[in-house]
Write a protein that holds these residues in place. Structure first.
Motif, mmCIF file in Angstrom:
data_model
loop_
_atom_site.group_PDB
_atom_site.id
_atom_site.type_symbol
_atom_site.label_atom_id
_atom_site.label_comp_id
_atom_site.label_asym_id
_atom_site.label_seq_id
_atom_site.Cartn_x
_atom_site.Cartn_y
_atom_site.Cartn_z
ATOM 1 N N ASP A 130 0.849 -1.112 -0.008
ATOM 2 C CA ASP A 130 -0.026 -0.032 0.100
ATOM 3 C C ASP A 130 0.897 1.276 -0.028
ATOM 4 O O ASP A 130 1.466 1.586 0.915
ATOM 5 C CB ASP A 130 -0.792 -0.190 1.313
ATOM 6 C CG ASP A 130 -1.984 0.850 0.999
ATOM 7 O OD1 ASP A 130 -2.027 2.052 0.398
ATOM 8 O OD2 ASP A 130 -3.119 0.798 1.510
ATOM 9 N N GLY A 131 1.005 1.792 -1.192
ATOM 10 C CA GLY A 131 1.842 2.809 -1.199
ATOM 11 C C GLY A 131 3.453 2.178 -1.242
ATOM 12 O O GLY A 131 3.735 1.382 -1.915
ATOM 13 N N LYS A 132 4.231 2.658 -0.239
ATOM 14 C CA LYS A 132 5.618 2.079 0.123
ATOM 15 C C LYS A 132 5.517 1.241 1.147
ATOM 16 O O LYS A 132 6.635 0.453 1.508
ATOM 17 C CB LYS A 132 6.606 3.110 0.276
ATOM 18 C CG LYS A 132 6.798 4.142 -0.637
ATOM 19 C CD LYS A 132 7.923 5.243 -0.450
ATOM 20 C CE LYS A 132 8.341 5.797 -1.650
ATOM 21 N NZ LYS A 132 9.312 7.135 -1.400
ATOM 22 N N LYS A 133 4.359 0.773 1.795
ATOM 23 C CA LYS A 133 4.363 -0.001 2.922
ATOM 24 C C LYS A 133 3.893 -1.489 2.421
ATOM 25 O O LYS A 133 2.974 -1.668 1.692
ATOM 26 C CB LYS A 133 3.131 0.378 3.867
ATOM 27 C CG LYS A 133 2.960 -0.618 5.076
ATOM 28 C CD LYS A 133 1.775 -0.008 5.926
ATOM 29 C CE LYS A 133 1.625 -0.828 6.948
ATOM 30 N NZ LYS A 133 0.346 -0.492 7.937
ATOM 31 N N LEU A 134 4.689 -2.370 2.983
ATOM 32 C CA LEU A 134 4.418 -3.894 2.570
ATOM 33 C C LEU A 134 3.374 -4.397 3.495
ATOM 34 O O LEU A 134 3.389 -4.063 4.767
ATOM 35 C CB LEU A 134 5.824 -4.778 2.880
ATOM 36 C CG LEU A 134 5.777 -6.093 2.451
ATOM 37 C CD1 LEU A 134 5.555 -6.211 1.069
ATOM 38 C CD2 LEU A 134 7.201 -6.772 2.966
ATOM 39 N N VAL A 135 2.295 -4.785 2.857
ATOM 40 C CA VAL A 135 1.174 -5.255 3.637
ATOM 41 C C VAL A 135 1.223 -6.768 4.017
ATOM 42 O O VAL A 135 0.877 -7.278 4.883
ATOM 43 C CB VAL A 135 -0.148 -4.802 2.777
ATOM 44 C CG1 VAL A 135 -1.276 -5.418 3.371
ATOM 45 C CG2 VAL A 135 -0.262 -3.378 2.786
ATOM 46 N N TYR A 136 1.694 -7.382 2.719
ATOM 47 C CA TYR A 136 1.891 -9.026 2.831
ATOM 48 C C TYR A 136 2.863 -9.502 1.904
ATOM 49 O O TYR A 136 3.111 -9.096 0.848
ATOM 50 C CB TYR A 136 0.459 -9.626 2.471
ATOM 51 C CG TYR A 136 0.550 -10.990 2.738
ATOM 52 C CD1 TYR A 136 0.313 -11.949 4.096
ATOM 53 C CD2 TYR A 136 0.365 -12.048 1.737
ATOM 54 C CE1 TYR A 136 0.699 -13.242 4.133
ATOM 55 C CE2 TYR A 136 0.358 -13.343 1.763
ATOM 56 C CZ TYR A 136 0.450 -13.812 2.854
ATOM 57 O OH TYR A 136 0.397 -15.256 3.006
ATOM 58 N N GLY A 137 3.662 -10.283 2.379
ATOM 59 C CA GLY A 137 4.527 -11.069 1.592
ATOM 60 C C GLY A 137 6.157 -10.667 1.900
ATOM 61 O O GLY A 137 6.125 -10.028 2.948
ATOM 62 N N PRO A 138 6.985 -10.845 1.047
ATOM 63 C CA PRO A 138 6.790 -11.436 -0.296
ATOM 64 C C PRO A 138 6.706 -12.943 -0.120
ATOM 65 O O PRO A 138 7.376 -13.645 0.904
ATOM 66 C CB PRO A 138 8.062 -11.390 -1.090
ATOM 67 C CG PRO A 138 9.176 -11.066 0.145
ATOM 68 C CD PRO A 138 8.403 -10.529 1.007
ATOM 69 N N VAL A 139 5.955 -13.644 -0.999
ATOM 70 C CA VAL A 139 5.712 -15.183 -0.963
ATOM 71 C C VAL A 139 6.159 -15.671 -2.435
ATOM 72 O O VAL A 139 5.899 -14.977 -3.438
ATOM 73 C CB VAL A 139 4.315 -15.430 -0.632
ATOM 74 C CG1 VAL A 139 3.621 -15.024 0.780
ATOM 75 C CG2 VAL A 139 3.353 -14.864 -1.523
ATOM 76 N N PRO A 140 6.572 -17.080 -2.730
ATOM 77 C CA PRO A 140 7.097 -17.583 -3.723
ATOM 78 C C PRO A 140 5.710 -18.196 -4.412
ATOM 79 O O PRO A 140 4.614 -18.378 -3.864
ATOM 80 C CB PRO A 140 7.774 -18.957 -3.364
ATOM 81 C CG PRO A 140 7.206 -19.108 -1.840
ATOM 82 C CD PRO A 140 7.012 -17.865 -1.305
ATOM 83 N N VAL A 141 5.633 -17.770 -5.683
ATOM 84 C CA VAL A 141 4.315 -18.184 -6.594
ATOM 85 C C VAL A 141 5.019 -18.960 -7.707
ATOM 86 O O VAL A 141 6.243 -18.921 -8.010
ATOM 87 C CB VAL A 141 3.830 -17.017 -7.001
ATOM 88 C CG1 VAL A 141 3.053 -16.214 -5.911
ATOM 89 C CG2 VAL A 141 4.592 -15.779 -8.030
ATOM 90 N N ARG A 142 3.995 -19.378 -8.402
ATOM 91 C CA ARG A 142 4.428 -20.226 -9.745
ATOM 92 C C ARG A 142 3.768 -19.514 -10.990
ATOM 93 O O ARG A 142 2.499 -19.855 -10.816
ATOM 94 C CB ARG A 142 3.755 -21.680 -9.407
ATOM 95 C CG ARG A 142 4.115 -22.674 -10.829
ATOM 96 C CD ARG A 142 3.909 -24.063 -9.836
ATOM 97 N NE ARG A 142 4.174 -25.117 -11.007
ATOM 98 C CZ ARG A 142 3.111 -25.737 -11.844
ATOM 99 N NH1 ARG A 142 1.808 -25.297 -11.728
ATOM 100 N NH2 ARG A 142 3.198 -26.825 -12.601
#
Length: 231
Positions: A130-142
């Motif tokens: 959200d803007g420069k704020k990390l809300v969730y993650g990072p998480v690996p994806v495929r």
């Protein structure tokens, strides 16, 4: 001579009955490929990743550890060979780990859009900010494999279906959030490092897909960039 021929015929007849009977009763099929004794071109790197003694020589213990890793992540053939696909997965894991909690350190994913889901194809990582704020993650994806690449660019979540089933591949896609045609975030029941990749969607673990479902809504931005290794 007549008796000999009759006995031979009976023997052949019995054999022809026993063979299918054995198959019916579940005779042991051909054994799976055995653990290889050959060292691979990435032997030392793989040994180091797995915490094995780094000597560049294949041992039965090395092979067992490599094979377990391959089986867990769907790498075929899972015979314990330290080849390019196995090392590629491990090397990607190392790069993902190095990102830590600063996935947008370079500022590539827009910070002027409010809440946005970012997808870095190069590192196979996704997060919500959200803007420069990390809300969730990072998480690996495929993401999408060669020929079915996940398309890059700025998009929006336009449709959500918690119990979606693919009409093309006839497979469940729980917690689907579509952002570009048939491409969506959704849960997938495979390892996030399972090669070669999806058919274009951004696969996630069930826990991650549920979290994305709770954090995103229709109309939220999605930004996809980079290039998946091997595409």
């Amino acid at each position: 001579m007549g008796d000999v021929r009759r006995r031979s015929a009976v023997a052949i007849g019995v054999t022809s009955l026993v063979a299918p009977l054995a198959l019916t009763l579940g005779a042991t099929p051909a054994q799976a490929a055995s653990c290889t004794a050959s060292k691979g071109p990435y032997q030392k790197q793989v040994e180091k990743f797995l915490g094995r003694p780094v000597d560049g020589k294949q041992s039965s213990a090395d092979c067992k550890a490599i094979r377990a890793f391959q089986t867990k992540h769907g790498i075929k053939p899972d015979i314990g060979y330290a080849g390019p696909v196995t090392w590629g997965v491990m090397n990607l894991m190392n790069k993902q780990k190095a990102v830590g909690k600063k996935p947008n350190k370079a500022g590539t994913c827009p910070t002027n859009k409010g809440r946005i889901a970012c997808v870095n194809l190069t590192l196979q990582l996704s997060w919500i900010q959200d803007g420069k704020k990390l809300v969730y993650g990072p998480v690996p994806v495929r993401t999408g494999r060669n020929g079915y690449e996940t398309r890059t660019g700025l998009k929006k979540v336009y449709w959500r279906n918690i119990d979606h089933v693919s009409t093309i591949y006839d497979v469940p896609m729980p917690y689907s959030q579509f952002f570009d045609g048939g491409q969506a975030f959704h849960s997938a029941g495979v390892s996030m490092w399972n090669p070669p990749g999806s058919h274009g969607c951004v696969n996630m673990t069930k826990a991650t897909a549920k979290k994305y479902w709770s954090l995103l809504k229709k109309g939220d931005d999605v930004y996809v960039y980079g290039r998946k290794p091997g595409t």
